[in-house]
Design a protein around this motif. Structure first.
Motif, PDB file in Angstrom:
ATOM      1  N   HIS A  11       0.607  -1.097  -0.185  1.00  0.00           N
ATOM      2  CA  HIS A  11      -0.191  -0.091  -0.178  1.00  0.00           C
ATOM      3  C   HIS A  11       0.905   1.204  -0.044  1.00  0.00           C
ATOM      4  O   HIS A  11       2.099   1.182   0.396  1.00  0.00           O
ATOM      5  CB  HIS A  11      -0.821   0.015   1.137  1.00  0.00           C
ATOM      6  CG  HIS A  11      -1.838  -1.329   1.341  1.00  0.00           C
ATOM      7  ND1 HIS A  11      -3.105  -1.335   0.628  1.00  0.00           N
ATOM      8  CD2 HIS A  11      -1.774  -2.508   2.083  1.00  0.00           C
ATOM      9  CE1 HIS A  11      -3.600  -2.119   0.779  1.00  0.00           C
ATOM     10  NE2 HIS A  11      -2.818  -3.001   1.663  1.00  0.00           N
ATOM     11  N   SER A  12       0.327   2.249  -0.420  1.00  0.00           N
ATOM     12  CA  SER A  12       1.205   3.554  -0.483  1.00  0.00           C
ATOM     13  C   SER A  12       1.477   4.078   0.931  1.00  0.00           C
ATOM     14  O   SER A  12       0.727   3.862   1.959  1.00  0.00           O
ATOM     15  CB  SER A  12       0.234   4.743  -1.346  1.00  0.00           C
ATOM     16  OG  SER A  12      -0.766   5.150  -0.309  1.00  0.00           O
ATOM     17  N   ASP A  89       9.079  11.846  -2.719  1.00  0.00           N
ATOM     18  CA  ASP A  89       8.746  10.405  -3.167  1.00  0.00           C
ATOM     19  C   ASP A  89       7.555   9.921  -2.145  1.00  0.00           C
ATOM     20  O   ASP A  89       6.973   8.712  -2.452  1.00  0.00           O
ATOM     21  CB  ASP A  89       9.734   9.502  -3.379  1.00  0.00           C
ATOM     22  CG  ASP A  89      10.381   8.663  -1.937  1.00  0.00           C
ATOM     23  OD1 ASP A  89      10.112   9.726  -0.867  1.00  0.00           O
ATOM     24  OD2 ASP A  89      11.235   8.015  -1.936  1.00  0.00           O
ATOM     25  N   GLY A  90       7.236  10.734  -1.417  1.00  0.00           N
ATOM     26  CA  GLY A  90       6.195  10.384  -0.449  1.00  0.00           C
ATOM     27  C   GLY A  90       6.469   9.570   0.821  1.00  0.00           C
ATOM     28  O   GLY A  90       5.714   9.617   1.947  1.00  0.00           O
ATOM     29  N   GLY A 118       4.649   0.982  -5.509  1.00  0.00           N
ATOM     30  CA  GLY A 118       3.076   1.332  -4.789  1.00  0.00           C
ATOM     31  C   GLY A 118       3.221   0.789  -3.365  1.00  0.00           C
ATOM     32  O   GLY A 118       1.974   0.788  -2.635  1.00  0.00           O
ATOM     33  N   SER A 119       4.433   0.343  -2.854  1.00  0.00           N
ATOM     34  CA  SER A 119       4.311  -0.368  -1.424  1.00  0.00           C
ATOM     35  C   SER A 119       5.170   0.630  -0.673  1.00  0.00           C
ATOM     36  O   SER A 119       5.556   1.467  -0.971  1.00  0.00           O
ATOM     37  CB  SER A 119       5.222  -1.699  -1.513  1.00  0.00           C
ATOM     38  OG  SER A 119       4.421  -2.588  -2.551  1.00  0.00           O
ATOM     39  N   GLN A 159      -1.759  -4.096   7.622  1.00  0.00           N
ATOM     40  CA  GLN A 159      -1.896  -4.817   6.273  1.00  0.00           C
ATOM     41  C   GLN A 159      -3.450  -5.407   6.379  1.00  0.00           C
ATOM     42  O   GLN A 159      -4.247  -5.113   5.428  1.00  0.00           O
ATOM     43  CB  GLN A 159      -1.015  -5.870   6.420  1.00  0.00           C
ATOM     44  CG  GLN A 159      -1.337  -6.935   5.041  1.00  0.00           C
ATOM     45  CD  GLN A 159      -0.963  -6.425   3.724  1.00  0.00           C
ATOM     46  OE1 GLN A 159      -0.366  -5.341   3.494  1.00  0.00           O
ATOM     47  NE2 GLN A 159      -1.897  -6.821   2.751  1.00  0.00           N
ATOM     48  N   ALA A 160      -3.852  -5.994   7.539  1.00  0.00           N
ATOM     49  CA  ALA A 160      -5.170  -6.515   7.579  1.00  0.00           C
ATOM     50  C   ALA A 160      -6.402  -5.475   7.681  1.00  0.00           C
ATOM     51  O   ALA A 160      -7.292  -5.555   6.961  1.00  0.00           O
ATOM     52  CB  ALA A 160      -5.408  -7.275   8.893  1.00  0.00           C
ATOM     53  N   TRP A 161      -5.747  -4.447   8.218  1.00  0.00           N
ATOM     54  CA  TRP A 161      -6.742  -3.089   8.525  1.00  0.00           C
ATOM     55  C   TRP A 161      -7.211  -2.585   7.052  1.00  0.00           C
ATOM     56  O   TRP A 161      -8.144  -2.435   6.620  1.00  0.00           O
ATOM     57  CB  TRP A 161      -6.497  -1.954   9.430  1.00  0.00           C
ATOM     58  CG  TRP A 161      -7.204  -0.932   9.661  1.00  0.00           C
ATOM     59  CD1 TRP A 161      -7.279   0.022   9.057  1.00  0.00           C
ATOM     60  CD2 TRP A 161      -8.220  -0.950  10.643  1.00  0.00           C
ATOM     61  NE1 TRP A 161      -8.450   1.003   9.550  1.00  0.00           N
ATOM     62  CE2 TRP A 161      -8.727   0.441  10.627  1.00  0.00           C
ATOM     63  CE3 TRP A 161      -8.648  -1.969  11.769  1.00  0.00           C
ATOM     64  CZ2 TRP A 161      -9.898   0.675  11.372  1.00  0.00           C
ATOM     65  CZ3 TRP A 161      -9.645  -1.509  12.537  1.00  0.00           C
ATOM     66  CH2 TRP A 161     -10.184  -0.240  12.309  1.00  0.00           C
TER      67      TRP A 161
END
Length: 165
Positions: A11-12, A89-90, A118-119, A159-161
């Motif tokens: 995820h971002s 780059d975020g 994207g990770s 991750q699960a959330w």
């Protein structure tokens, strides 16, 4: 004692940051370990530099007896995070300090959320120290796995959330 952990979430950085400052998520992770979220505040806009204060009560039933003798059946933990603004780059960084009421522990860590395509690679480095003469090293040694686990729960549960919300 040194804390060190790394994990990658698909995820971002922006999404991971949003979860880390979501009060419902923080309540969930607190309850996951048998504790309670007492309060959570955000000072500033999470789109830029900001600070958070999280206060939790957590049980000590999983701590070694040596540590429990000093702290009792539960701990009130105040977690202060000072987040920097996103880099080009975020990627982001937060400085974390934990204050454990009634316990002679100092916890300081740096958490980096590194944009990787994207990770997001979450890197955590820090230290646990105790100021108790003679026993300080043993107390820090006993507390370090619990502190490390508590800080890592946030990363692994994110991750699960993100997948379920």
């Amino acid at each position: 004692m040194a804390l060190s952990a790394s994990t990658t979430l698909p995820h971002s950085v922006e999404s991971v940051t949003a979860v880390f400052v979501n009060e419902d998520f923080l309540r969930h992770t607190s309850e996951l370990v048998g504790g309670t979220l007492e309060s959570f505040t955000v000072d500033g806009d999470p789109a830029g530099a900001f600070n958070t204060t999280t206060v939790r009560t957590i049980p000590t039933n999983r701590m070694p007896d040596l540590a429990r003798k000093f702290v009792g059946e539960s701990l009130k933990v105040t977690q202060l995070e000072s987040w920097g603004a996103p880099e080009a780059d975020g990627s982001r960084q937060s400085n974390i300090s934990l204050n454990v009421a009634g316990a002679p522990l100092d916890v300081n860590a740096v958490q980096r959320l590194v944009a990787d395509g994207g990770s997001t690679r979450i890197e955590l480095e820090g230290t646990v120290t105790s100021s108790v003469p003679l026993l300080g090293g043993k107390i820090a040694d006993a507390a370090e796995p619990m502190v490390g686990k508590a800080l890592n729960i946030q990363s692994t549960q994110a991750q699960a959330w993100l997948e379920s919300h």
